[in-house]
Write an enzyme that holds these catalytic residues in place. Structure first.
Site: not given
Ligand code: BDR
Ligand code: CA
Length: 313
Positions: A196, A241-244
């Site tokens: 991520t 950060p685009l984790h999901d």
């Protein structure tokens, strides 16, 4: 191919919001049976509210939204307002939701869906602490073998921790729940910080969201504007950060991701390393494989997909 049936379990969170928008914009790939909120980034009352705000932003007011557990299995809730702001969705100015919260408890919804659909046809997508999922597995052990797959955001190996030096937030908040899920025998795909942190919203990528000119595109740009300050200050990274969204993007385009089938165990006793995902990336033990642990993604492909799908909303 028929759309994969999913339940999103979430604690919005700006990145959760983007993950939900991506899923709701992709009906040919995923059929969202419902969304269950869990306490995590902010308390349950806010995650249940934010989930509905996001559904309304997507124009999908018929998606049933449920409130689940309001605290981890055996410890006090730790929240992350320092990352996501007081509301959990700081950034855009979005109206309070008018769509209802369902009466049923989120855990019972998960159980009912797994029992009423054909075995192996429902995928669980946890984007927050694993409390709801573990509670469902404990309450109704018969559902475990009916789950198609759990595709979750949580943990880290090379990136180690973000909430403590050793642990990632979602696992740290409820390590006992994570332990139950990782030991359950269910098929698991993990999106750790290792991947991520490569899904960064750089300025041109954020400009592309804003240039969509739609309420959803502008809101996503404003969310990531807000959310990026934390990681920029901490890691010196190029953006949020685009984790999901890695979870929902994986369901649509698994070819954008690569990883290894390995053993992952959860630390539940050491205070120092509580919630650490001990990932046997190098295969130095003979512990049984229990997860596909993702390590890399095609970031340009990921952002192209996201921008293209957000444009539909
Ligand atoms: C995870 O924790 C939350 O802050 C994010 O929404 C994401 O699910 C990243 O560690
Ligand atoms: Ca989350």
């Amino acid at each position: 191919m028929t759309a994969r049936k999913i339940i999103i379990d979430t604690d919005p969170g700006q990145d959760d919001a983007v993950a939900i928008l991506l899923a709701l914009a992709s009906p040919e790939d995923v059929e969202v049976l419902g969304i269950t909120a869990v306490a995590g980034n902010v308390p349950l009352e806010l995650t249940a509210k934010n989930t509905r705000i996001v559904c309304e932003l997507a124009g999908k007011v018929d998606v049933p939204v449920y409130a689940g557990c309001d605290r981890p299995l055996g410890r006090d809730l730790v929240t992350a307002e320092h990352v996501h702001g007081k509301t959990g969705l700081d950034g855009p100015n979005l109206p309070d939701p008018t769509m209802p919260l369902q009466d049923q408890h989120g855990v019972d919804f998960i159980i009912d869906m797994l029992r009423s659909n054909e075995p192996g046809t429902v995928t669980l997508c946890p984007l927050g602490p694993l409390t709801n999922i573990a509670t469902a597995f404990q309450k109704a052990p018969d559902i475990v073998e009916r789950v198609q797959e759990v595709v979750l955001m949580g943990g880290a190996y090379f990136e180690v921790g973000n909430i403590t030096p050793a642990a990632e937030f979602n696992i740290y908040v409820d390590p006992e729940a994570a332990d139950i899920v990782f030991k359950s025998g269910v098929s698991i795909v993990v999106m750790p910080l290792d991947v991520t942190h490569k899904a960064l919203v750089t300025k041109p990528r954020n400009d592309a969201f804003r240039a969509l000119g739609t309420p959803a595109g502008i809101a996503v740009a404003e969310m990531t504007d807000f959310f990026e300050r934390y990681d920029k200050e901490k890691y010196g990274s190029a953006g949020a950060p685009l984790h999901d969204p890695c979870v929902t993007a994986y369901l649509i385009r698994p070819d954008l991701f690569s990883g290894r089938h390995i053993n992952v165990e959860i630390e539940t006793s050491s205070e120092l390393t509580m919630g650490m995902t001990v990932a046997d990336w190098w295969g130095v033990t003979d512990r049984p494989t229990n997860a596909l642990f993702i390590g890399d993604l095609n970031a340009d492909g990921f952002f192209d997909l996201l921008t293209e799908r957000l444009a539909r909303l």
